[in-house]
Design a protein around this motif. Structure first.
Motif, PDB file in Angstrom:
ATOM      1  N   LEU A 153      73.762  61.419   6.854  1.00  0.00           N
ATOM      2  CA  LEU A 153      72.653  60.869   6.745  1.00  0.00           C
ATOM      3  C   LEU A 153      72.382  59.472   7.512  1.00  0.00           C
ATOM      4  CD1 LEU A 153      69.690  61.490   5.458  1.00  0.00           C
ATOM      5  CD2 LEU A 153      70.728  60.401   3.532  1.00  0.00           C
ATOM      6  N   ARG A 154      73.461  58.596   7.169  1.00  0.00           N
ATOM      7  CA  ARG A 154      73.348  57.270   7.496  1.00  0.00           C
ATOM      8  C   ARG A 154      73.425  57.539   9.246  1.00  0.00           C
ATOM      9  NH1 ARG A 154      76.984  55.307   4.727  1.00  0.00           N
ATOM     10  NH2 ARG A 154      75.561  54.097   3.332  1.00  0.00           N
ATOM     11  N   GLU A 155      74.155  58.288   9.719  1.00  0.00           N
ATOM     12  CA  GLU A 155      74.017  58.386  11.092  1.00  0.00           C
ATOM     13  C   GLU A 155      72.886  58.901  11.962  1.00  0.00           C
ATOM     14  OE1 GLU A 155      77.321  60.663  13.162  1.00  0.00           O
ATOM     15  OE2 GLU A 155      78.651  59.906  11.837  1.00  0.00           O
ATOM     16  N   LEU A 156      72.302  59.787  11.102  1.00  0.00           N
ATOM     17  CA  LEU A 156      71.036  60.421  11.498  1.00  0.00           C
ATOM     18  C   LEU A 156      69.804  59.337  11.460  1.00  0.00           C
ATOM     19  CD1 LEU A 156      69.124  62.705  12.043  1.00  0.00           C
ATOM     20  CD2 LEU A 156      68.686  62.898   9.355  1.00  0.00           C
ATOM     21  N   PHE A 157      69.821  58.373  10.265  1.00  0.00           N
ATOM     22  CA  PHE A 157      68.873  57.293  10.389  1.00  0.00           C
ATOM     23  C   PHE A 157      69.021  56.220  11.471  1.00  0.00           C
ATOM     24  CE2 PHE A 157      66.076  57.177   6.355  1.00  0.00           C
ATOM     25  CZ  PHE A 157      66.452  58.600   6.105  1.00  0.00           C
ATOM     26  N   SER A 158      70.280  56.109  11.607  1.00  0.00           N
ATOM     27  CA  SER A 158      70.673  55.012  12.701  1.00  0.00           C
ATOM     28  C   SER A 158      70.145  55.328  14.034  1.00  0.00           C
ATOM     29  CB  SER A 158      72.302  55.023  12.652  1.00  0.00           C
ATOM     30  OG  SER A 158      72.709  54.114  13.616  1.00  0.00           O
ATOM     31  N   SER A 159      70.452  57.186  14.567  1.00  0.00           N
ATOM     32  CA  SER A 159      69.844  57.441  15.680  1.00  0.00           C
ATOM     33  C   SER A 159      68.201  57.394  15.616  1.00  0.00           C
ATOM     34  CB  SER A 159      70.265  58.712  16.097  1.00  0.00           C
ATOM     35  OG  SER A 159      69.739  59.704  15.156  1.00  0.00           O
ATOM     36  N   TRP A 160      67.602  57.816  14.433  1.00  0.00           N
ATOM     37  CA  TRP A 160      66.340  57.641  14.355  1.00  0.00           C
ATOM     38  C   TRP A 160      65.974  55.892  14.639  1.00  0.00           C
ATOM     39  CZ3 TRP A 160      65.009  60.850   9.485  1.00  0.00           C
ATOM     40  CH2 TRP A 160      64.798  62.376   9.722  1.00  0.00           C
ATOM     41  N   SER A 161      66.653  55.242  14.125  1.00  0.00           N
ATOM     42  CA  SER A 161      66.276  53.580  14.177  1.00  0.00           C
ATOM     43  C   SER A 161      66.508  53.593  15.658  1.00  0.00           C
ATOM     44  CB  SER A 161      67.139  52.998  13.263  1.00  0.00           C
ATOM     45  OG  SER A 161      67.142  51.551  13.656  1.00  0.00           O
ATOM     46  N   SER A 162      67.425  53.787  16.399  1.00  0.00           N
ATOM     47  CA  SER A 162      67.243  53.237  17.793  1.00  0.00           C
ATOM     48  C   SER A 162      66.216  54.030  18.613  1.00  0.00           C
ATOM     49  CB  SER A 162      68.634  53.777  18.294  1.00  0.00           C
ATOM     50  OG  SER A 162      69.197  54.658  17.956  1.00  0.00           O
ATOM     51  N   PRO A 201      61.593  57.313   9.580  1.00  0.00           N
ATOM     52  CA  PRO A 201      60.470  57.562   8.471  1.00  0.00           C
ATOM     53  C   PRO A 201      60.108  56.517   7.741  1.00  0.00           C
ATOM     54  CG  PRO A 201      62.641  58.531   7.641  1.00  0.00           C
ATOM     55  CD  PRO A 201      62.809  57.824   8.921  1.00  0.00           C
ATOM     56  N   ALA A 202      58.700  56.614   7.365  1.00  0.00           N
ATOM     57  CA  ALA A 202      57.946  55.513   6.385  1.00  0.00           C
ATOM     58  C   ALA A 202      58.516  55.777   4.985  1.00  0.00           C
ATOM     59  CB  ALA A 202      56.639  55.751   6.393  1.00  0.00           C
ATOM     60  N   VAL A 203      59.069  57.079   4.883  1.00  0.00           N
ATOM     61  CA  VAL A 203      59.457  57.486   3.293  1.00  0.00           C
ATOM     62  C   VAL A 203      60.339  58.379   3.200  1.00  0.00           C
ATOM     63  CG1 VAL A 203      58.414  58.584   1.276  1.00  0.00           C
ATOM     64  CG2 VAL A 203      56.970  56.786   2.324  1.00  0.00           C
ATOM     65  N   ASP A 260      70.444  54.925  -1.083  1.00  0.00           N
ATOM     66  CA  ASP A 260      71.120  53.893  -0.464  1.00  0.00           C
ATOM     67  C   ASP A 260      70.911  53.748   1.046  1.00  0.00           C
ATOM     68  OD1 ASP A 260      72.357  53.338  -3.158  1.00  0.00           O
ATOM     69  OD2 ASP A 260      74.179  54.504  -2.448  1.00  0.00           O
ATOM     70  N   VAL A 261      70.759  54.956   1.697  1.00  0.00           N
ATOM     71  CA  VAL A 261      70.578  54.675   2.948  1.00  0.00           C
ATOM     72  C   VAL A 261      68.984  54.621   3.456  1.00  0.00           C
ATOM     73  CG1 VAL A 261      70.670  56.137   5.265  1.00  0.00           C
ATOM     74  CG2 VAL A 261      72.382  56.772   3.408  1.00  0.00           C
ATOM     75  N   ALA A 262      68.247  54.769   2.380  1.00  0.00           N
ATOM     76  CA  ALA A 262      66.734  54.751   2.644  1.00  0.00           C
ATOM     77  C   ALA A 262      66.555  53.102   2.588  1.00  0.00           C
ATOM     78  CB  ALA A 262      65.976  55.336   1.492  1.00  0.00           C
ATOM     79  N   VAL A 263      67.258  52.675   1.739  1.00  0.00           N
ATOM     80  CA  VAL A 263      67.012  50.933   1.360  1.00  0.00           C
ATOM     81  C   VAL A 263      67.698  50.318   2.523  1.00  0.00           C
ATOM     82  CG1 VAL A 263      67.706  49.205  -0.022  1.00  0.00           C
ATOM     83  CG2 VAL A 263      66.821  51.170  -1.175  1.00  0.00           C
TER      84      VAL A 263
END
Ligand code: UDP
Length: 476
Positions: free
Chosen positions: A97-106, A111-113, A125-128
């Motif tokens: 999940l962290r990897e997914l958020f990281s790629s979304w971030s780049s 997501p907003a939520v 933890d990942v959301a925060v």
């Protein structure tokens, strides 16, 4: 796919059809009425079951899905409870999940939520980390939510096993419950399943808000208390009943579904009792026999969704199909004896369509919250036959406090069998007795209320609008 100027919401349903179904309905509301884009993030220990696949295939194209790599749970003992398996599936998916958020971030499309259900709080933890607001979607009712929010305190103050609490516990807003009415994992505090439940209950207060699949008219007291502002809990938004009303499963081209619905077409109005124990419920062999004899002796019409017997009540939770044909476990001669009045359906039936059908007049249910809501929105009165998870609490709520269900009582002995005489008694009482009439009237009132809450000024419409405005403000 998320677009830059449309707020993006990510949802993680924990494994189990009962979690996915209401979250899909929630996602549809967000897309259709509030112009969000939604991405579902699925975790699992194997590829999705056939029931899950049919739900996922029904997703509109405006809702995207991401599948995280499957997790390995082979180190768990075979006796591990479903709460443990589900929680660990999500928890062990956190690195992915962290990897997914990281790629979304780049790609600048975080997501907003992030919305999770009861068993997904470790994803907070990942959301925060990525400054995404964490929310919980509570797939059960307000009374169970009150209980969960209170559980950390109960855990600190009660030293015995909860099942030994014979005096009802006073939880603000919640129906009075003795220990045996608490949800299944609370019956054995040394079990990992309880530890996981407590872990998630403790993390609930980290959420920025809790969305609740219930509505004010159904649980006025519990919802009133939950909505009082308090530093101990996040704001609660009652946005239900979110139930599948379209044909996710039912398909008259599917042989088994069409047999079921065509059979119903030929039965008198309100005459059929639908008998089903959710996506995962199973009975012991002895219990299956008693139910079979009871249904036959009641001489009432029925559709019975049957699974192979098992000593573990939720043994089909991750897969409703078994190796052995469940019909082979029926008492000799049962199918012949009931062929004029009954239809036995192995594994899975188009429940929503059955409950919406005018021939259906009652539902003998394990009291899973989706099943309960699906019955309420169709005005079909219930026989409560709880099996696992929080179903005992739901049964108590629906039978003793809301007044839309009759209880099927067990023999009071350790095996907890509900005998055939009790089955005959409760089926007749529901389908034609005075008690049945009273609960039919009450459930019809709630059916009407369940429509009202989604009108423009309805309570559930307003609650979802309130939270969606908050999410949009966060985005812009
Ligand atoms: N369901 C169905 N056909 C079946 C059994 C279950 O369509 O034969 C659906 C049912 O309509 C409900 C969900 O599966 O939406 C079960 O959810 P519930 O919360 O009632 O129980 P759980 O399976 O989570 O214990």
């Amino acid at each position: 796919m998320a677009e830059a100027n449309i707020p993006h919401i990510a949802i993680i349903p924990s494994p189990g059809v009962g979690h996915i179904i209401p979250l899909v309905e929630f996602a549809k509301q967000l897309v259709d009425h509030h112009r969000f884009t939604v991405t579902f993030i699925f975790s699992g220990e194997s590829s999705p079951s056939s029931a899950q696949t049919s739900v996922l295939n029904s997703l509109p194209t405006s809702i995207a899905s991401v599948y995280l790599p499957t997790v390995d749970l082979s180190d768990l003992p075979s006796t591990a409870g479903i709460e443990t398996r589900i929680s660990l599936t999500v928890t062990r998916s956190i690195p992915a999940l962290r990897e997914l958020f990281s790629s979304w971030s780049s790609e600048k499309r975080l997501p907003a939520v992030l919305v999770v259900d009861l068993f997904g709080t470790d994803a907070f933890d990942v959301a925060v980390e990525f400054h995404v607001s964490p929310y919980v979607f509570h797939t059960s009712n307000a009374n169970v939510l009150s209980f969960l929010l209170h559980l950390p305190k109960l855990d600190e103050t009660v030293s015995c096993q909860f099942r030994d609490l014979t005096v009802p516990v006073d939880i603000p807003g919640c129906i009075p419950m003795t220990g045996k009415d608490f949800s299944d994992p609370c019956q054995e505090r040394n079990d990992d399943a309880y530890k996981w439940l407590l872990h998630h209950a403790k993390r609930f207060k980290e959420a920025k808000g809790i969305l609740l699949n219930s509505f004010v008219d159904l649980e006025p007291n519990a919802i009133k208390v939950l909505q009082e502002p308090s530093p101990d809990k996040p704001p609660v938004y009652p946005i239900g009943p979110l139930v599948n009303t379209e044909s996710i499963y039912a398909n008259r081209n599917d042989e088994s579904d069409s047999e079921c619905l065509n059979w119903l077409d030929n039965q008198p109005l309100g005459s059929v009792l639908y008998v089903s124990f959710g996506s995962g419920g199973t009975l012991t062999r002895e219990q299956l026999n008693e139910l079979a004899f009871g249904l036959a002796e009641s001489e009432r019409r029925f559709i019975w969704v049957i699974r192979s017997p098992s000593g573990v009540a939720n043994s089909s939770y991750f897969n409703s199909h078994s190796q052995t044909d469940p019909l082979t476990f029926l008492p000799d001669g049962f199918l012949d004896r009931t062929k004029e009045k009954g239809l036995v359906v192995p594994y899975w039936a188009p429940q929503v369509q059955i409950l919406a059908h005018p021939s259906t007049g009652g539902f003998l249910t394990h009291c899973g919250w989706n099943s309960s809501l699906e019955s309420i929105v169709n005005g079909v009165p219930l026989i409560a036959w709880p099996l696992y998870a929080e179903q005992k609490t739901n049964a108590l709520l629906l039978a003793e406090y809301v007044g839309v269900a009759l209880r099927a009582r067990n023999n009071g002995e350790e095996d907890g069998i509900i005998g055939k005489e009790e089955v005959v008694k409760v089926v007749k009482a529901l389908m034609e007795g005075e008690e049945g009439k009273a609960i039919r009237t009450k459930i019809k009132e709630l059916e009407e209320a369940s429509v009202r809450v989604f009108k423009e000024d309805g309570t559930s419409t307003k609650a979802l609008t309130q939270v969606s405005l908050k999410w949009k403000a966060h985005h812009y």
